[in-house]
Motif scaffolding. Sequence first.
Motif, PDB file in Angstrom:
ATOM      1  N   SER A 137       0.847  -1.188   0.000  1.00 57.25           N
ATOM      2  CA  SER A 137       0.000   0.000   0.000  1.00 57.25           C
ATOM      3  C   SER A 137       0.880   1.235   0.000  1.00 57.25           C
ATOM      4  O   SER A 137       1.752   1.380   0.849  1.00 57.25           O
ATOM      5  N   GLU A 138       0.630   2.109  -0.930  1.00 56.82           N
ATOM      6  CA  GLU A 138       1.430   3.330  -1.011  1.00 56.82           C
ATOM      7  C   GLU A 138       1.220   4.226   0.200  1.00 56.82           C
ATOM      8  O   GLU A 138       2.085   5.038   0.534  1.00 56.82           O
ATOM      9  N   VAL A 139       0.074   4.072   0.887  1.00 55.53           N
ATOM     10  CA  VAL A 139      -0.192   4.920   2.050  1.00 55.53           C
ATOM     11  C   VAL A 139       0.147   4.229   3.360  1.00 55.53           C
ATOM     12  O   VAL A 139      -0.080   4.779   4.429  1.00 55.53           O
ATOM     13  N   GLY A 140       0.684   3.022   3.286  1.00 51.61           N
ATOM     14  CA  GLY A 140       1.215   2.399   4.492  1.00 51.61           C
ATOM     15  C   GLY A 140       0.254   1.496   5.218  1.00 51.61           C
ATOM     16  O   GLY A 140       0.404   0.292   5.197  1.00 51.61           O
ATOM     17  N   ARG A 141      -0.733   2.048   5.894  1.00 53.01           N
ATOM     18  CA  ARG A 141      -1.663   1.246   6.684  1.00 53.01           C
ATOM     19  C   ARG A 141      -3.096   1.608   6.282  1.00 53.01           C
ATOM     20  O   ARG A 141      -3.754   2.423   6.933  1.00 53.01           O
ATOM     21  N   PRO A 142      -3.610   1.014   5.223  1.00 53.27           N
ATOM     22  CA  PRO A 142      -4.942   1.382   4.760  1.00 53.27           C
ATOM     23  C   PRO A 142      -6.057   0.928   5.684  1.00 53.27           C
ATOM     24  O   PRO A 142      -7.158   1.437   5.629  1.00 53.27           O
TER      25      PRO A 142
ATOM     26  N   LEU B 278      -2.900  -4.230   9.818  1.00 50.52           N
ATOM     27  CA  LEU B 278      -2.232  -4.895   8.706  1.00 50.52           C
ATOM     28  C   LEU B 278      -1.260  -3.930   8.043  1.00 50.52           C
ATOM     29  O   LEU B 278      -1.655  -2.893   7.510  1.00 50.52           O
ATOM     30  N   VAL B 279      -0.002  -4.264   8.100  1.00 49.13           N
ATOM     31  CA  VAL B 279       1.011  -3.413   7.506  1.00 49.13           C
ATOM     32  C   VAL B 279       0.846  -3.411   5.995  1.00 49.13           C
ATOM     33  O   VAL B 279       0.645  -4.447   5.372  1.00 49.13           O
ATOM     34  N   GLY B 280       0.902  -2.219   5.399  1.00 51.29           N
ATOM     35  CA  GLY B 280       0.952  -2.123   3.951  1.00 51.29           C
ATOM     36  C   GLY B 280       2.332  -1.642   3.554  1.00 51.29           C
ATOM     37  O   GLY B 280       2.686  -0.477   3.754  1.00 51.29           O
TER      38      GLY B 280
ATOM     39  N   GLY C 258      -9.354  -4.362   1.398  1.00 53.53           N
ATOM     40  CA  GLY C 258      -8.971  -3.111   0.771  1.00 53.53           C
ATOM     41  C   GLY C 258      -8.463  -3.279  -0.648  1.00 53.53           C
ATOM     42  O   GLY C 258      -8.632  -4.319  -1.279  1.00 53.53           O
ATOM     43  N   PRO C 259      -7.810  -2.253  -1.177  1.00 52.09           N
ATOM     44  CA  PRO C 259      -7.287  -2.310  -2.540  1.00 52.09           C
ATOM     45  C   PRO C 259      -6.132  -3.306  -2.642  1.00 52.09           C
ATOM     46  O   PRO C 259      -5.479  -3.630  -1.650  1.00 52.09           O
ATOM     47  N   GLY C 260      -5.895  -3.798  -3.854  1.00 51.05           N
ATOM     48  CA  GLY C 260      -4.803  -4.732  -4.061  1.00 51.05           C
ATOM     49  C   GLY C 260      -4.226  -4.586  -5.456  1.00 51.05           C
ATOM     50  O   GLY C 260      -4.909  -4.099  -6.369  1.00 51.05           O
ATOM     51  N   ARG C 261      -2.999  -5.011  -5.638  1.00 50.06           N
ATOM     52  CA  ARG C 261      -2.355  -4.905  -6.954  1.00 50.06           C
ATOM     53  C   ARG C 261      -3.057  -5.775  -7.994  1.00 50.06           C
ATOM     54  O   ARG C 261      -3.078  -5.453  -9.177  1.00 50.06           O
ATOM     55  N   TYR C 262      -3.602  -6.894  -7.558  1.00 50.75           N
ATOM     56  CA  TYR C 262      -4.208  -7.854  -8.485  1.00 50.75           C
ATOM     57  C   TYR C 262      -5.734  -7.848  -8.433  1.00 50.75           C
ATOM     58  O   TYR C 262      -6.377  -8.144  -9.443  1.00 50.75           O
ATOM     59  N   ALA C 263      -6.281  -7.531  -7.265  1.00 50.36           N
ATOM     60  CA  ALA C 263      -7.734  -7.523  -7.122  1.00 50.36           C
ATOM     61  C   ALA C 263      -8.117  -6.746  -5.875  1.00 50.36           C
ATOM     62  O   ALA C 263      -7.492  -6.924  -4.820  1.00 50.36           O
ATOM     63  N   PRO C 264      -9.145  -5.907  -5.960  1.00 46.00           N
ATOM     64  CA  PRO C 264      -9.663  -5.285  -4.746  1.00 46.00           C
ATOM     65  C   PRO C 264     -10.408  -6.319  -3.916  1.00 46.00           C
ATOM     66  O   PRO C 264     -10.908  -7.315  -4.443  1.00 46.00           O
ATOM     67  N   GLY C 265     -10.465  -6.089  -2.608  1.00 44.38           N
ATOM     68  CA  GLY C 265     -11.111  -7.057  -1.736  1.00 44.38           C
ATOM     69  C   GLY C 265     -12.137  -6.426  -0.825  1.00 44.38           C
ATOM     70  O   GLY C 265     -12.687  -5.358  -1.110  1.00 44.38           O
TER      71      GLY C 265
END
Length: 366
Positions: free
Chosen positions: A70-75, A81-83, A173-180
Amino acid sequence: MFTIDAHLDLATNALSLNRDLKKSVQEIRGKERFLELDDTPDRGNGSVALPELRKGGVGLVVATIISRFSEVGRPLPTLKLVGWHSPEQAYAFAQGQLAWYRVMESQGEMVQITNLVDLNAHVQLWQDETTPNERKPIGYILSLEGADSVIDFKYLEKYVENGLRAIGPAHFGPGRYAPGTHSGGGGLTPLGKDLLREMDRHNLILDATHLTDKGFFEAMDIFQGTVWASHQNCRAVVPGERQFSDDQLRVLIERGAVIGGALDNWMLIADYDLDKKEDSKKLGINMEKLVDHFDHICQLAGNSDHIAFGTDLDGLFGTEQMPYDMDTIADLVKYEGILTKRGYSQHDIEKIFHGNWLRLLRSTLV
């Protein structure tokens, strides 16, 4: 009875929460209470450790690696959950979790299952009553919960070489391959569609859990291989995006999938308020609530071939967010009596405890 649990976040608990899972649940709880840890709601309330798995006959698990980008760190700060700020960092952290599983293997605590021969030998060991469960390793099938740590498809091959057998492209939350879950919806990313094709090529299992509605149906159109939902309940019983609709469940049934019932309170009853830390007993949340979801799937399918356990009991919650008549994962044995009371035959019960997962795994592993 020999039991399979298709979703446990063992490495996350070992590394992110600093739990020595070779110790008993009671020892882990005692240490966390003594240290007055409060960084996650389940501190001092955990329910899963290797001794309790053995005590409950849970001899085979699908064990996850979770590592988010996650570009913002902890979404999702409420889930702690660490991003990681780059896929490369996410991959490196994931390798740390893999290293923990490897250490458990080297000490005889766990054994990785990657093929049919190993699966059958492990099941035979666990069904051999002449050897005490305390002397048996916990078998594990490696799965990614969220695919963010797959930097590119060369790294997917590295995962496969390390025994990876399943991937859930989405998490929270958002994901590189699929949002959840809690992402606001949306479908697979272009990279996610390519990932599914690569998974087919490697004979990997698709875990549909956490996919958005749109992402789910896109995935079912693209992916041709084995599908399961490792920890998933029914929207018709408990409304909400985290659960699957009847249309989704029918697709899974048609694909021969198995759906692992989860034991998180907010997935067991409607309108459960996570922020209020509501009392399970006052709300009447007992283990039998999961059987309502089992019953619903059986009615859709016309049989009991698609239900099993995917408890998620160490998914960053503990007894504070579990059925009141459970203390540890060893209490899964109580479902023999609960299911009998609800009218399930002994054959049905054996399928729920292990038979359905074994059927799916034996049709997939080579």
